[in-house]
Design an enzyme around this catalytic site. Structure first.
Site, mmCIF file in Angstrom:
data_model
loop_
_atom_site.group_PDB
_atom_site.id
_atom_site.type_symbol
_atom_site.label_atom_id
_atom_site.label_comp_id
_atom_site.label_asym_id
_atom_site.label_seq_id
_atom_site.Cartn_x
_atom_site.Cartn_y
_atom_site.Cartn_z
ATOM 1 N N LYS A 1 -60.202 36.238 74.960
ATOM 2 C CA LYS A 1 -60.099 34.873 75.605
ATOM 3 C C LYS A 1 -61.257 34.542 76.492
ATOM 4 O O LYS A 1 -61.684 34.998 77.429
ATOM 5 C CB LYS A 1 -58.970 34.870 76.536
ATOM 6 C CG LYS A 1 -58.611 33.255 77.116
ATOM 7 C CD LYS A 1 -57.357 33.279 77.755
ATOM 8 C CE LYS A 1 -57.205 32.061 78.653
ATOM 9 N NZ LYS A 1 -56.045 31.763 79.201
ATOM 10 N N LYS B 1 -59.141 33.112 71.097
ATOM 11 C CA LYS B 1 -59.052 31.973 71.813
ATOM 12 C C LYS B 1 -60.313 31.402 72.458
ATOM 13 O O LYS B 1 -60.926 32.283 73.344
ATOM 14 C CB LYS B 1 -57.917 31.945 72.843
ATOM 15 C CG LYS B 1 -57.479 30.687 73.583
ATOM 16 C CD LYS B 1 -56.506 31.054 74.407
ATOM 17 C CE LYS B 1 -56.290 29.825 75.337
ATOM 18 N NZ LYS B 1 -55.393 29.901 76.576
HETATM 19 C C1 PBG Z 1 -53.413 30.216 81.117
HETATM 20 C C2 PBG Z 1 -53.793 29.539 79.558
HETATM 21 C C3 PBG Z 1 -54.748 28.588 79.351
HETATM 22 C C4 PBG Z 1 -54.577 28.050 78.144
HETATM 23 C C5 PBG Z 1 -53.430 29.005 77.603
HETATM 24 N N1 PBG Z 1 -52.969 29.805 78.732
HETATM 25 C C6 PBG Z 1 -55.633 27.953 80.449
HETATM 26 C C7 PBG Z 1 -56.754 28.623 80.965
HETATM 27 O O1 PBG Z 1 -57.032 29.720 80.785
HETATM 28 O O2 PBG Z 1 -57.458 27.858 81.838
HETATM 29 C C8 PBG Z 1 -55.122 27.088 77.506
HETATM 30 C C9 PBG Z 1 -54.665 26.512 76.287
HETATM 31 C C10 PBG Z 1 -55.284 25.344 75.826
HETATM 32 O O3 PBG Z 1 -56.292 24.702 76.150
HETATM 33 O O4 PBG Z 1 -54.602 24.827 74.886
HETATM 34 N N2 PBG Z 1 -52.412 30.415 81.247
#
Ligand code: PBG
Length: 330
Positions: free
Chosen positions: A198, A251
């Site tokens: 991520k 992601k």
């Molecule tokens: C954190 C999380 C995020 C997203 C999914 N889980 C946000 C982040 O890391 O700031 C982002 C998903 C998206 O942008 O669609 N719980």
């Protein structure tokens, strides 16, 4: 390569009709490849539009049930739940509350939409008043103290009936902590879908509006990955698998196509890619201006994520795509 060349070889022969194009298509995208994220709010109106994500609403539990049930009717197999609690605090206390919004939503979905696979996001950022994904001490997001909170949250989701838990916090060691806690609590059969790779991405902006989780100070770069790194993503995936992850997420999706392919080639585990809020919003915003055909652009983007090797795609456009895929192609 065959030695044949033009004029005996004409690449256009197989592009002459929709039927021929379908026949020789190398990848298939079906509604079964899609995971549909839902934002569920503890208090508030049944449906509240999210301005930066046209077509996506914050839902009450009742509305989430009807949305999931409609999605299943369109061929989608799984939903991914994000909670917006009624109160936030420094430790994210509502994250593992037995009566929390996700715990209640999971129970409602399990009883009213028996065919849907219920996946829950495990992370503190939706529940903390500072908006960080872990516990904060002296202005720092501390790793090891966060693990305990995340493990309690995962166990609480599993006890409510979640089929799969999906940690997205990026703390070191959280997959092992969650696996141990689930096993000790009788949840040995609950799979972990880990957000293994991520990135600290600019494309999460609209999501943070949706769940009100913009960090109150600093940013997430001390725990999420630097987008310049690809090898590091493979190390993250390797670690999470060693700690007991059953399948993994990469992601954001379009900015990480190379990583999705490398993860598939290297580990051969089911791999999901998350077309995140900003990727979705870009297409929607261009569509609103009349600059792009929204449905065609979503199909092409998600289709490319599939072609590059993702088995599953988490996308806010899941229902729209499922409907588009059931129509005969152009
Ligand atoms: C954190 C999380 C995020 C997203 C999914 N889980 C946000 C982040 O890391 O700031 C982002 C998903 C998206 O942008 O669609 N719980």
């Amino acid at each position: 390569m065959s030695g044949t060349a033009f004029p005996r070889l004409r690449m256009r022969r197989l592009r002459r009709s929709a039927a021929l194009r379908d026949l020789v298509a190398e990848t298939r995208l079906t509604p079964g490849n899609l995971i549909y994220p839902l934002f569920i709010e503890d208090s508030g109106p049944p449906r509240q539009p999210i301005e930066s994500m046209p077509g996506v609403d914050r839902l009450s539990i009742e509305e989430a049930v009807s949305e999931a049930s409609a999605a299943v009717g369109e061929g989608i197999r799984a939903v991914l739940l994000f909670g917006i609690p009624r109160a936030k605090d420094g430790r994210g206390s509502r994250a593992d509350h037995p009566d929390g919004v996700i715990q209640r939503a999971v129970k409602a979905l399990r009883s009213d939409v028996p065919d849907v696979v219920v996946i829950t996001d495990v992370c503190l950022c939706e529940y903390t008043d500072h908006g960080h994904c872990g516990v904060v001490e002296d202005g720092e997001v501390v790793n090891d103290a966060s693990l305990e909170r995340l493990a309690l949250q995962a166990v609480s989701h599993a006890e409510a009936g979640a089929h799969v838990v999906a940690p997205s916090d990026m703390m070191d060691g959280r997959v092992a902590a969650i696996r141990d806690a689930l096993d000790a609590a009788g949840g040995a059969e609950t799979p972990i879908l880990s957000y293994a790779a991520k990135y600290a991405s600019a494309f999460y902006g609209p999501f943070r509006e949706a769940v009100d989780s913009t960090p109150a100070f600093g940013d997430r770069r001390s725990y999420q990955m630097d987008p310049r790194n690809g090898d590091e993503a493979l190390r993250e995936v390797e670690l999470d698998l060693a700690e007991g992850a059953d399948f993994v997420v990469v992601k954001p999706a379009l900015p990480s196509l190379d990583v999705i392919r490398r993860v598939k080639d290297t580990f051969r585990v089911p791999t999901a890619a998350y077309q995140v809020s900003g990727e979705y919003a870009m297409i929607e915003a261009a569509g609103e201006r009349g600059w792009i055909d929204v449905e065609a652009a979503h199909l092409e983007a998600v289709g490319a994520i599939r072609r590059v090797g993702a088995d599953l795609i988490i996308t806010y456009a899941a229902r729209r795509l499922a409907r588009a895929l059931s129509k005969p192609g152009p």
